[in-house]
Design a protein around this motif. Sequence first.
Motif, PDB file in Angstrom:
ATOM      1  N   ARG A 148       0.855  -1.174   0.000  1.00 42.79           N
ATOM      2  CA  ARG A 148       0.000   0.000   0.000  1.00 42.79           C
ATOM      3  C   ARG A 148       0.893   1.226   0.000  1.00 42.79           C
ATOM      4  O   ARG A 148       1.964   1.213   0.597  1.00 42.79           O
ATOM      5  CB  ARG A 148      -0.861   0.048   1.265  1.00 42.79           C
ATOM      6  CG  ARG A 148      -1.973  -0.949   1.287  1.00 42.79           C
ATOM      7  CD  ARG A 148      -2.858  -0.684   2.485  1.00 42.79           C
ATOM      8  NE  ARG A 148      -3.545  -1.891   2.852  1.00 42.79           N
ATOM      9  CZ  ARG A 148      -4.724  -2.264   2.360  1.00 42.79           C
ATOM     10  NH1 ARG A 148      -5.337  -1.485   1.490  1.00 42.79           N
ATOM     11  NH2 ARG A 148      -5.269  -3.391   2.726  1.00 42.79           N
ATOM     12  N   ARG A 165      -3.824   5.715   1.188  1.00 36.98           N
ATOM     13  CA  ARG A 165      -4.078   4.302   1.421  1.00 36.98           C
ATOM     14  C   ARG A 165      -4.984   3.669   0.384  1.00 36.98           C
ATOM     15  O   ARG A 165      -5.260   2.484   0.454  1.00 36.98           O
ATOM     16  CB  ARG A 165      -4.684   4.105   2.808  1.00 36.98           C
ATOM     17  CG  ARG A 165      -3.799   4.727   3.839  1.00 36.98           C
ATOM     18  CD  ARG A 165      -3.474   3.888   5.056  1.00 36.98           C
ATOM     19  NE  ARG A 165      -2.115   3.455   5.151  1.00 36.98           N
ATOM     20  CZ  ARG A 165      -1.779   2.185   5.386  1.00 36.98           C
ATOM     21  NH1 ARG A 165      -2.714   1.277   5.462  1.00 36.98           N
ATOM     22  NH2 ARG A 165      -0.523   1.851   5.533  1.00 36.98           N
ATOM     23  N   LYS A 166      -5.426   4.446  -0.565  1.00 38.26           N
ATOM     24  CA  LYS A 166      -6.246   3.834  -1.612  1.00 38.26           C
ATOM     25  C   LYS A 166      -5.387   3.285  -2.734  1.00 38.26           C
ATOM     26  O   LYS A 166      -5.856   2.566  -3.598  1.00 38.26           O
ATOM     27  CB  LYS A 166      -7.209   4.877  -2.212  1.00 38.26           C
ATOM     28  CG  LYS A 166      -8.382   5.194  -1.306  1.00 38.26           C
ATOM     29  CD  LYS A 166      -9.514   5.867  -2.049  1.00 38.26           C
ATOM     30  CE  LYS A 166      -9.121   7.162  -2.717  1.00 38.26           C
ATOM     31  NZ  LYS A 166      -8.725   8.214  -1.736  1.00 38.26           N
ATOM     32  N   GLN A 214      -3.317  -5.862   7.972  1.00 39.70           N
ATOM     33  CA  GLN A 214      -4.609  -5.843   8.653  1.00 39.70           C
ATOM     34  C   GLN A 214      -4.491  -5.119   9.990  1.00 39.70           C
ATOM     35  O   GLN A 214      -5.383  -4.363  10.389  1.00 39.70           O
ATOM     36  CB  GLN A 214      -5.107  -7.269   8.900  1.00 39.70           C
ATOM     37  CG  GLN A 214      -5.534  -7.972   7.613  1.00 39.70           C
ATOM     38  CD  GLN A 214      -5.542  -9.476   7.734  1.00 39.70           C
ATOM     39  OE1 GLN A 214      -4.659 -10.068   8.358  1.00 39.70           O
ATOM     40  NE2 GLN A 214      -6.532 -10.109   7.144  1.00 39.70           N
ATOM     41  N   GLY A 260      -4.459  -1.553   9.399  1.00 44.82           N
ATOM     42  CA  GLY A 260      -5.791  -1.167   8.953  1.00 44.82           C
ATOM     43  C   GLY A 260      -6.698  -0.892  10.141  1.00 44.82           C
ATOM     44  O   GLY A 260      -7.496   0.058  10.142  1.00 44.82           O
ATOM     45  N   ARG A 272      -6.049   2.522  11.679  1.00 47.96           N
ATOM     46  CA  ARG A 272      -6.688   3.590  10.897  1.00 47.96           C
ATOM     47  C   ARG A 272      -8.183   3.600  11.165  1.00 47.96           C
ATOM     48  O   ARG A 272      -8.804   4.651  11.288  1.00 47.96           O
ATOM     49  CB  ARG A 272      -6.468   3.348   9.401  1.00 47.96           C
ATOM     50  CG  ARG A 272      -5.113   3.721   8.902  1.00 47.96           C
ATOM     51  CD  ARG A 272      -4.993   3.362   7.422  1.00 47.96           C
ATOM     52  NE  ARG A 272      -6.074   3.950   6.648  1.00 47.96           N
ATOM     53  CZ  ARG A 272      -6.671   3.374   5.619  1.00 47.96           C
ATOM     54  NH1 ARG A 272      -6.311   2.174   5.240  1.00 47.96           N
ATOM     55  NH2 ARG A 272      -7.628   3.973   4.949  1.00 47.96           N
ATOM     56  N   PHE A 273      -8.737   2.398  11.242  1.00 51.97           N
ATOM     57  CA  PHE A 273     -10.172   2.271  11.478  1.00 51.97           C
ATOM     58  C   PHE A 273     -10.568   2.988  12.770  1.00 51.97           C
ATOM     59  O   PHE A 273     -11.494   3.800  12.798  1.00 51.97           O
ATOM     60  CB  PHE A 273     -10.521   0.790  11.559  1.00 51.97           C
ATOM     61  CG  PHE A 273     -11.974   0.517  11.790  1.00 51.97           C
ATOM     62  CD1 PHE A 273     -12.468   0.349  13.070  1.00 51.97           C
ATOM     63  CD2 PHE A 273     -12.856   0.439  10.733  1.00 51.97           C
ATOM     64  CE1 PHE A 273     -13.819   0.096  13.293  1.00 51.97           C
ATOM     65  CE2 PHE A 273     -14.204   0.187  10.936  1.00 51.97           C
ATOM     66  CZ  PHE A 273     -14.683   0.018  12.221  1.00 51.97           C
ATOM     67  N   TYR A 304     -17.767   4.832   6.883  1.00 51.98           N
ATOM     68  CA  TYR A 304     -16.979   3.701   6.384  1.00 51.98           C
ATOM     69  C   TYR A 304     -17.440   3.347   4.979  1.00 51.98           C
ATOM     70  O   TYR A 304     -18.623   3.139   4.738  1.00 51.98           O
ATOM     71  CB  TYR A 304     -17.164   2.489   7.303  1.00 51.98           C
ATOM     72  CG  TYR A 304     -16.309   1.322   6.906  1.00 51.98           C
ATOM     73  CD1 TYR A 304     -16.804   0.297   6.103  1.00 51.98           C
ATOM     74  CD2 TYR A 304     -14.988   1.240   7.330  1.00 51.98           C
ATOM     75  CE1 TYR A 304     -16.013  -0.777   5.735  1.00 51.98           C
ATOM     76  CE2 TYR A 304     -14.191   0.175   6.965  1.00 51.98           C
ATOM     77  CZ  TYR A 304     -14.705  -0.840   6.174  1.00 51.98           C
ATOM     78  OH  TYR A 304     -13.911  -1.896   5.815  1.00 51.98           O
ATOM     79  N   TRP A 329     -10.029  -0.724   2.257  1.00 53.78           N
ATOM     80  CA  TRP A 329      -9.885  -1.292   3.596  1.00 53.78           C
ATOM     81  C   TRP A 329      -9.615  -2.778   3.463  1.00 53.78           C
ATOM     82  O   TRP A 329     -10.161  -3.426   2.593  1.00 53.78           O
ATOM     83  CB  TRP A 329     -11.162  -1.095   4.413  1.00 53.78           C
ATOM     84  CG  TRP A 329     -11.473   0.310   4.741  1.00 53.78           C
ATOM     85  CD1 TRP A 329     -12.332   1.145   4.105  1.00 53.78           C
ATOM     86  CD2 TRP A 329     -10.905   1.079   5.803  1.00 53.78           C
ATOM     87  NE1 TRP A 329     -12.356   2.376   4.709  1.00 53.78           N
ATOM     88  CE2 TRP A 329     -11.481   2.379   5.752  1.00 53.78           C
ATOM     89  CE3 TRP A 329      -9.963   0.817   6.807  1.00 53.78           C
ATOM     90  CZ2 TRP A 329     -11.153   3.375   6.662  1.00 53.78           C
ATOM     91  CZ3 TRP A 329      -9.645   1.825   7.695  1.00 53.78           C
ATOM     92  CH2 TRP A 329     -10.228   3.095   7.616  1.00 53.78           C
ATOM     93  N   LEU A 370     -11.840  -6.081   7.726  1.00 50.35           N
ATOM     94  CA  LEU A 370     -12.594  -4.970   8.305  1.00 50.35           C
ATOM     95  C   LEU A 370     -13.946  -4.813   7.628  1.00 50.35           C
ATOM     96  O   LEU A 370     -14.944  -4.490   8.273  1.00 50.35           O
ATOM     97  CB  LEU A 370     -11.795  -3.670   8.198  1.00 50.35           C
ATOM     98  CG  LEU A 370     -10.589  -3.619   9.131  1.00 50.35           C
ATOM     99  CD1 LEU A 370      -9.808  -2.333   8.908  1.00 50.35           C
ATOM    100  CD2 LEU A 370     -11.014  -3.693  10.590  1.00 50.35           C
ATOM    101  N   ASP A 371     -13.997  -5.071   6.309  1.00 53.48           N
ATOM    102  CA  ASP A 371     -15.297  -5.052   5.623  1.00 53.48           C
ATOM    103  C   ASP A 371     -16.241  -6.040   6.312  1.00 53.48           C
ATOM    104  O   ASP A 371     -17.392  -5.732   6.606  1.00 53.48           O
ATOM    105  CB  ASP A 371     -15.142  -5.488   4.151  1.00 53.48           C
ATOM    106  CG  ASP A 371     -14.428  -4.453   3.313  1.00 53.48           C
ATOM    107  OD1 ASP A 371     -13.962  -4.808   2.226  1.00 53.48           O
ATOM    108  OD2 ASP A 371     -14.315  -3.298   3.762  1.00 53.48           O
TER     109      ASP A 371
END
Lengths: 732, 224
Positions: A720, A725-726, B183, B186, B189-190, B202, B208, B212-213
């Motif tokens: 990434r 982050r996209k 992860q 992630g 960040r979440f 979200y 993501w 997390l999804d």
Amino acid sequence: MSNQKKRNFQIEAFKHRVVVDPKYADKTWQILERAIHQIYNQDASGLSFEELYRNAYNMVLHKFGEKLYTGFIVTMTAHLKEKSKLIEAAQGGSFLEELNKKWNEHNKALEMIRDILMYMDRTYIESTKKTHVHPMGFSLWRDNVVHFTKIHTRLLNTLLDLVQKERTGEVIDRGLMRSVIKMFMDLGESVYQEDFEKPFLDASSEFYKVESQEFIESCDCGDYLKKAEKRLTEEIDRVAHYLDPKSEEKITSVVEKEMIANHMQRLVHMENSGLVYMLLHDKYEDLGRMYNLFRRVTNGLLTVRDVMTSHLREMGKQLVTDPEKSKDPVEFVQRLLDERDKYDKVISTAFGNDKTFQNALNSSFEHFINLNARSPEFISLFVDDKLRKGLKGFVDVDVEVILDKVMMLFRYLQEKDVFEKYYKQHLAKRLLSGKTVSDDAERSLIVKLKTECGYQFTSKLEGMFTDMKTSEDTMRGFYGSHPELSEGPTLIVQVLTTGSWPTQPAVPCNLPAEVSVLCEKFRSYYLGTHTGRRLTWQTNMGTADIKALFGKGQKHELNVSTFQMCVLMLFNNADRLSYKEIEQATEIPASDLKRCLQSLACVKGKNVIKKEPMSKDIGEEDSFYVNEKFTSKFYKVKIGTVVAQKETEPEKQETRQRVEEDRKPQIEAAIVRIMKSRKILDHNNIIAEVTKQLQPRFLANPTEIKKRIESLIERDFLERDSTDRKLYRYLA
Amino acid sequence: MRRSSTKKKSAESVATDLFRSASSKASTKEMDRIDQLFNQYANRSSNLIDPEGIEKLCSNLDVSHTDIRILMLAWKMKAEKQGYFTNEEWRRALKALRADTLNKLKKALPELEKEVRRPTNFADFYAYAFNYCLTEEKQKSIDIETICQLLEIVMGSTFRAQVDYFVEYLKIQNDYKVINMDQWMGLYRFCNEISFPDMGNYNPELAWPLILDNFVEWIAEKRA
């Protein structure tokens, strides 16, 4: 009288102005005025054109052009005023006739007057830029007759009345109409439009508004369209006969709007007679009419197309999701083909092969075929059926037709890789059992698949054909080098390249002695000529032909599977065997053995073996013995075929799982390919690109793609981006 | 006029020299004390503070060995191996904290915590915590149970609700048996970006991690 000098005789123009007698102009004018009167009174015969012309000429020459011009206008105006009174006095039907008559007279008179005043026209009027005589004559007519208040409205109403009469079926004097309307046209385009055309269009609009409302309440769709078409034709005819050609487009627009555009939805959706009804009942004529009429209005064809599309999707959805219909795969596919043919015919016969309708048809089929997840399997089964027996006796051309239709359905599939898997399985069975109707047909279909999907799709399939051919050669070589084997059982071996054929686990099985000896001889022969290879016998896929002699002397030739052969051969050395003994001797796995024994002992008409107890299922305590009383009408008896069947639930699950597993590396390969060339790409774009790349084979699931991306991140193929982050970045 | 190169030092430089030698004397003294402290907990033979030593240190400092502050200390040390401190690592942290006695170390802990919790440092600390738990060479993921414990330690005090939910989810889901760094980050960040528990902002279509999804979907179902 004496010598006169000879001089050149010169004639000199008058140096002084000739003063014309002022009364000269008046007198000349009076002559002309009288002439005009006479012309109008139809009393022109006694006039001398030459004299009148000269008079007019002189007036202009002597600078009395203006007087002449004004006088002409005044005189003509006076006459026209008189004429209009006469016209107005006419009663009823003769009004129009009078008008027409007077118009013709005026025209004649005007011509004569124009001729007489030609010099003025060409000189005085030119230089003063005034209106020329002829046009002036028209203007005066227009102002004094047509626009005369007592005539104006009455004239228009009379004309419109006649049109109305004609529309309701009466016969009218078209010639008269033509003359009068031509008069308008002659008077100028704006006169025509203002004084006739526009009111005509308005009245027509009203008329059709009312009529269409009546019709729509009382007629069904087909009838209504017939009537609308008739009216359109009538209007076009009307224009041709007595209107300005430029009016055609305008009046047809009115009809189209009132009769079609305003009622479009209602017509198309009419119960029991609208578009759907017509489609279901193949009403080609009505459909064609609808197409031609609706084509004329904005969104007309769009409406038809939309209704057709939603009908197709609905019908298709019912077809594919009806459990009844999916019982027989061949039926299922045949129904699809039949529907496709039907709508193809509709589009070509009634819709003029309109490409947009073709596209709508294709997209609808694509939509609903993929609603049933078994469609790929069923299409393969359909092909299998055709190649086994369905195409028997067909001429080459017809074979091609059917195969092309199959290809058409194939193109609609989203999950082409599922089809590939089933096709391979079914093809393998066909090839190995020798049950294909036509080699040419098989190859033809492979070529079509290759053209559609590329070399990779069919390379393995072609490998299968090659193996069959090579095996034939190998067999020849084997028997050629072992002539002593020509007596005794005949062995036919097909050597399959592992990668090309659908994977099957090798099942253990003890072959009877006679057979295993032969197999070993073959093995050493083969490995002698092909070093570095390994042969594994696929005992679950073979067949055998055995000659059997029964208790009452009945001789039969039995066509059985390899497993069945192993079991039967045991009875050469024993009259009665228990299940356990058979199991031990043959070493065939339990589930396969049970199936095998069931087909030998429990199927009516094919029970060469008898079972104790006589229950339906095979139990581990059962015993078996030969059915000495076995009879069959035929000498050759086939027991247990290896036909491709619709998969059972667990088999289906397994196949689907294998397909899913196969997709994972394909998705990853696509991701890596894309990232390698783009280096950096954001999430949504990756999903879109990957989906697009894989589309010829299957529809990729975005969640699955995401999983693969994460897996690739974990294995350090991608990372990434640290700030955004996209974004994903390719790691070389 | 050329002056001869003089070896005579100016008054200033003399002063700094004195200062330097004094401070270096002082720093050497400090370093000695730090080393002495190290030796109190280190294993004689390996010259490392091992898990036993760390436990002793913790009880002397009056903190539990699962307390986040020990992890923070390890971070300050840039300690590489979980459960062990080398001499160099020890020196690195205590020098930075200016703690050469046990008491000073104890007093330095609140400051350390404040420093680590600064947003710029916390992300680094969070990632460090993950790596600290990778015990085998080439190991890239951590098993679920350890992750749950780690989450509790690292984020339990700041994101109580998210940690509780996430730990519950991790325990009941079947898709993943281990969690990798991607992860893990992630999740950080979440917690920081997504409003909880409504998670209105979200968007599953952004990048993501899939886990997390699934987590978000699971919560939505629970709350429905």
